[in-house]
Design an enzyme around this catalytic site. Structure first.
Site, short mmCIF file in Angstrom:
data_model
loop_
_atom_site.label_atom_id
_atom_site.label_comp_id
_atom_site.label_asym_id
_atom_site.label_seq_id
_atom_site.Cartn_x
_atom_site.Cartn_y
_atom_site.Cartn_z
CB CYS A 68 -31.80 6.07 -41.65
SG CYS A 68 -30.96 6.67 -43.08
CB SER A 126 -26.16 7.17 -52.07
OG SER A 126 -27.52 7.49 -52.24
CD GLN A 176 -23.74 10.99 -45.06
OE1 GLN A 176 -23.47 12.15 -45.34
NE2 GLN A 176 -25.00 10.58 -44.91
CG HIS A 212 -30.08 10.70 -51.80
ND1 HIS A 212 -30.42 11.21 -50.57
CD2 HIS A 212 -29.89 9.38 -51.60
CE1 HIS A 212 -30.45 10.24 -49.67
NE2 HIS A 212 -30.13 9.10 -50.28
N1 PLP Z 1 -24.80 4.64 -45.91
C1 PLP Z 1 -24.69 5.82 -45.29
C2 PLP Z 1 -23.43 6.15 -44.54
C3 PLP Z 1 -25.73 6.74 -45.34
O1 PLP Z 1 -25.62 7.91 -44.71
C4 PLP Z 1 -26.91 6.40 -46.06
C5 PLP Z 1 -28.06 7.32 -46.08
O2 PLP Z 1 -28.29 8.07 -45.17
C6 PLP Z 1 -26.96 5.16 -46.70
C7 PLP Z 1 -25.88 4.30 -46.60
C8 PLP Z 1 -28.15 4.74 -47.49
O3 PLP Z 1 -28.16 5.38 -48.75
P1 PLP Z 1 -29.53 5.51 -49.54
O4 PLP Z 1 -30.32 6.58 -48.87
O5 PLP Z 1 -29.13 5.87 -50.94
O6 PLP Z 1 -30.19 4.17 -49.48
#
Ligand code: PLP
Length: 393
Positions: free
Chosen positions: A328, A200, A180, A202
């Site tokens: 998520c 990440s 984030q 995206h």
């Molecule tokens: N870590 C955090 C703090 C996130 O907010 C997210 C996704 O929401 C992830 C890990 C996971 O990333 P990815 O969507 O690329 O698997």
């Protein structure tokens, strides 16, 4: 209905047109496996190498310290599983904050099932890890500390440099999930003693399904994918050339635009928070007022905590996309948030928050749309909410 408004940038961000432009040739006919020795392979390798330099620059890392993965989740898994497998000593201990993303917490659960001792650090009401709590949790067997740079649900920023310093002085490696934070606040692996950083694409206006793990030179890591030996043998698989071309450009744009974008987003965020608190009775901000991501606001409404999904749907009906927590956890939306519970909220209050997250393409008009729609959306919920709440009491 007026045009639709997207205010859920913590879930994912729109691909920047400059990113899409960089990816396009690799999706439309240009081909080449970076491992091939011919001209097509050489061209693809050059694209991957450029992306590695661009992503490394965002962290002030060396390019060879970047391992590309297929997601932030995979980067988190590789960090925790890879370090603990490489340590492989009896009684190994791992410390994480209790507000980590499931990509970290579920990996910890898996490790705990394999005999690793795991300590979860609670956080204060402000959503921030107390460095003294970390000091108290460290043991001689602690191999790794994993604390996120910025929380996805409440947006709070952790004192990463201090926490990393404490971990290192106790002989433990330090991993931060910066999924984030990256591209929004400065991260510098040369001035901060962090050993592993997850990213990440995206979340920074790059493509979905592309991530990276920064691994400081000399840190021992056991690969979790075995195969052709790509990514210095740490993550076998043919590279996602188009995705990496996009990730590289997204990282370069984020690095160049970060300072200006942060000022603009803080202005929008603060106006949003101030107006909601001033105009919506019973509203409150969740998490520290200032130590938070530039575009991140997490709000609660007294008595409506159990109605977060209905509030989200009422705003959705008005064309406004927000979140009731993390994307998520949408499947577990009715359950109390583990983040709010770790901050000391009781299970009822921990069920409800409104997460509004702004990104590069949001404008003041978008914030105005939310500010106009919110009181009406809340008014439709209040009577039923207070009825069901009092019946639950
Ligand atoms: N870590 C955090 C703090 C996130 O907010 C997210 C996704 O929401 C992830 C890990 C996971 O990333 P990815 O969507 O690329 O698997």
């Amino acid at each position: 209905m007026a045009g639709r408004v997207y205010l859920d940038n913590a879930a994912t961000t729109a691909v920047d047109p400059r990113v899409a432009l960089a990816m396009r040739p690799h999706l439309e006919g240009r081909c080449g496996n970076p491992s091939s020795l011919h001209w097509a392979g050489t061209e693809a390798r050059a694209i991957v190498d450029l992306a590695r330099r661009q992503v490394a620059a965002l962290l002030n890392a060396a390019p060879e310290e970047i391992i590309f993965t297929a997601s932030g989740t995979e980067a988190d898994n590789l960090a925790l599983l890879g370090v603990m497998a490489a340590a492989d000593r009896p009684g190994s201990h791992l410390v994480v904050s209790a507000i980590e993303h499931p990509a970290v917490l579920e990996t910890c659960r898996f490790l705990a099932g394999r005999g690793i001792a795991v300590t979860g650090l609670a956080v204060g009401r402000d959503g921030i890890v107390d460095p003294d709590q970390l000091r108290a949790a460290l043991r001689p067997q602690t191999r790794l500390v994993s604390i996120m740079s910025a929380n996805n649900v409440v947006g709070t920023l952790q004192p990463i440099a201090e926490l990393a310093h404490i971990s290192r002085s106790h002989g433990a490696l330090f991993h931060t999930d910066a999924v984030q934070a990256a591209g929004k606040v400065p991260l510098d692996v040369r001035s901060q003693p962090v050993d592993l950083v997850s990213l990440s694409a995206h979340k920074m206006h790059g493509p979905q399904g592309v991530g990276a793990l920064y691994v400081r030179g000399g840190v021992a890591l056991m690969p979790q994918l075995h195969g052709g030996g790509q990514e210095r043998g740490l993550r076998s698989a043919t590279e996602n050339v188009a995705g990496l071309a996009g990730f590289g450009v997204a990282a370069a744009i984020a690095a160049a635009a970060m300072a200006d974008e942060a000022v603009r987003l803080v202005g929008l965020r603060d106006r949003l928070i101030d107006c909601v608190l001033a105009t919506v009775p019973g509203s409150y901000l969740i998490g520290d007022r200032f130590r938070r991501l530039p575009g991140h606001a997490c709000l609660g409404f007294s008595g409506l905590e159990g109605e977060a999904i209905r509030l989200l749907l009422a705003l959705d009906a008005a064309g406004i996309a927000v979140s009731s927590g993390s994307a998520c956890s949408a499947r577990h939306a009715a359950e109390p948030s583990h983040v709010l519970q770790a901050m000391g909220f009781d299970p009822f209050r921990a069920r409800g928050s409104l997460r509004v997250t702004l990104g590069r393409f949001n404008t003041a008009a978008d914030v105005d749309r939310l500010l106009e729609a919110l009181p009406a959306a809340i008014a439709t919920l209040r009577p039923i909410a207070s009825y069901s709440h009092s019946n639950n009491a």
